[in-house]
Design an enzyme around this catalytic site. Structure first.
Site, PDB file in Angstrom:
ATOM      1  N   THR A 129      25.902  63.063   2.546  1.00  0.00           N
ATOM      2  CA  THR A 129      25.731  64.424   2.049  1.00  0.00           C
ATOM      3  C   THR A 129      27.090  65.104   2.128  1.00  0.00           C
ATOM      4  O   THR A 129      27.975  64.630   2.835  1.00  0.00           O
ATOM      5  CB  THR A 129      24.730  65.199   2.939  1.00  0.00           C
ATOM      6  OG1 THR A 129      23.594  64.392   3.202  1.00  0.00           O
ATOM      7  CG2 THR A 129      24.263  66.492   2.294  1.00  0.00           C
TER       8      THR A 129
ATOM      9  N   VAL B 284      12.857  63.453  -1.941  1.00  0.00           N
ATOM     10  CA  VAL B 284      13.716  64.607  -1.660  1.00  0.00           C
ATOM     11  C   VAL B 284      13.950  64.668  -0.163  1.00  0.00           C
ATOM     12  O   VAL B 284      12.997  64.591   0.624  1.00  0.00           O
ATOM     13  CB  VAL B 284      13.080  65.921  -2.157  1.00  0.00           C
ATOM     14  CG1 VAL B 284      13.952  67.119  -1.770  1.00  0.00           C
ATOM     15  CG2 VAL B 284      12.876  65.884  -3.667  1.00  0.00           C
TER      16      VAL B 284
ATOM     17  N   ASP C  93      16.407  66.450   3.240  1.00  0.00           N
ATOM     18  CA  ASP C  93      16.476  67.755   3.901  1.00  0.00           C
ATOM     19  C   ASP C  93      17.454  68.721   3.259  1.00  0.00           C
ATOM     20  O   ASP C  93      17.338  69.934   3.461  1.00  0.00           O
ATOM     21  CB  ASP C  93      16.848  67.563   5.371  1.00  0.00           C
ATOM     22  CG  ASP C  93      18.248  66.982   5.532  1.00  0.00           C
ATOM     23  OD1 ASP C  93      18.486  65.877   4.997  1.00  0.00           O
ATOM     24  OD2 ASP C  93      19.099  67.605   6.182  1.00  0.00           O
TER      25      ASP C  93
ATOM     26  N   THR D 251      23.517  66.654   7.745  1.00  0.00           N
ATOM     27  CA  THR D 251      23.647  65.378   7.052  1.00  0.00           C
ATOM     28  C   THR D 251      23.041  64.289   7.921  1.00  0.00           C
ATOM     29  O   THR D 251      23.336  64.211   9.109  1.00  0.00           O
ATOM     30  CB  THR D 251      25.114  65.034   6.742  1.00  0.00           C
ATOM     31  OG1 THR D 251      25.192  63.678   6.289  1.00  0.00           O
ATOM     32  CG2 THR D 251      26.020  65.209   7.951  1.00  0.00           C
TER      33      THR D 251
END
Length: 324
Positions: A182, A211, A213, A233
């Site tokens: 992320t 999907v 967080d 992340t």
């Protein structure tokens, strides 16, 4: 890592390029320099905004856009592939002044998904838009789109093939860099306002439609001037189940914990035992910064009013890579 209280007219910006870094044994000096360079460019993009008196929201957005434009990181141009060989990107932004928030999920096309999330926040009455409806909304807002070839990188495609082969063999994939990634930024501007932004391509070989967080407000993204701004992340399912970002803010608000105490308690003592590999970047209203992680490493960086661009990858102090 924490910082001392900063003056009212100073600022702080922290960024991450994802937890679950390339293993030290596979990291070349050239590759390491590339990662530090990408982090520095993102820090500088946000620093320019803050040094000019700009908002925390603008700075966090600018830093994440720079990371999305870097193929090295799992967001935007460097997004990973689903098990079906497609790309699905998620992003979120949150403004600590009034808890305004916007997010998108399962999209591919907008050059910078973080701008799609911001458009949702600023130009719709919603918090999250997904899939084709989100893309239609982005087109109406005039956001820049790119062709699928723009988002293709050989590294990510090869990672998909390797992950699928490992699954087929029944072996355990030990490479954290394929499991999650992320990018994110948190900022405290010269006016004392906080903001957070997060963007991701998800997990390599994830199920289409999954999907994590990142676009879930309170899990992977949070900002509130009274407590802190957070970008997370890691293993998204665990971060969602434990409302990781909001948990940090709640510990500060209701238990009186410092930013460092709250962030470390959640990442090390709560998420790690539950299998939540990863980390967070966090900044509070006083400009203190915390960057805890519970895995092999986290691409990360910090810049303050002195302009020094400090970065790190593994379990090591932040350094000015130019002088390393």
């Amino acid at each position: 890592m924490t910082g001392n209280k900063i003056s009212d007219n100073d600022f702080a910006l922290a960024i991450h390029g994802g937890a679950g870094t390339i293993l030290r044994s596979k990291m070349t000096r050239e590759r390491e320099a590339d990662y530090h360079g990408g982090l520095r460019r993102a820090l500088e993009a946000g620093r320019i905004v803050l040094a000019d008196g700009g908002s925390a929201l603008d700075a966090a957005s600018a830093a994440v856009m720079a990371l999305e434009d870097e193929p090295l990181f799992n967001a935007g141009r460097g997004a990973v592939y689903t098990s079906a060989g497609t790309q699905e990107m998620d992003a979120a932004v949150m403004d600590g002044r009034d808890r305004s928030a916007g997010a998108v999920a399962g999209i591919c096309g907008p050059r910078n998904p973080v701008l799609a999330a911001r458009a949702v926040m600023e130009h719709s009455g919603h918090v999250i838009l997904i899939g084709e409806s989100a893309l239609q909304f982005c087109r109406r807002q005039g956001l820049a789109f790119e062709e699928p070839t723009y988002f293709y990188t050989e590294q990510r495609w090869n990672a998909l093939q390797e992950t699928l082969a490992i699954r087929e063999s029944g072996a355990d994939d030990q490479d954290e860099s394929r499991k999650h990634g992320t990018v994110g930024a948190v900022a405290r501007d010269r006016h004392g306002n906080l903001a957070a932004a997060t963007s991701t391509g998800g997990m390599t070989a994830k199920s289409p439609g999954r999907v994590g967080d990142s676009p879930v407000i309170g899990a992977g993204t949070w900002a509130d001037n009274e407590t802190c701004a957070i970008s997370a992340t890691g293993h998204g399912e665990i971060f969602i189940r434990y409302a990781a970002a909001h948990e940090i803010a709640s510990r500060m608000r209701y238990a009186g914990q410092s930013l460092e105490e709250a962030a470390r308690a959640v990442v090390i003592d709560m998420l790690a035992p539950a299998g939540g590999s990863g980390g967070v970047i966090a900044v509070d209203q006083a400009g203190n910064v915390s960057l805890p992680f519970n895995c092999s490493g986290m691409y990360r960086g910090v810049v303050r009013g002195d302009g020094r661009l400090l970065t790190a990858i593994y379990d090591e102090p932040l350094i000015d890579f130019r002088n390393a």
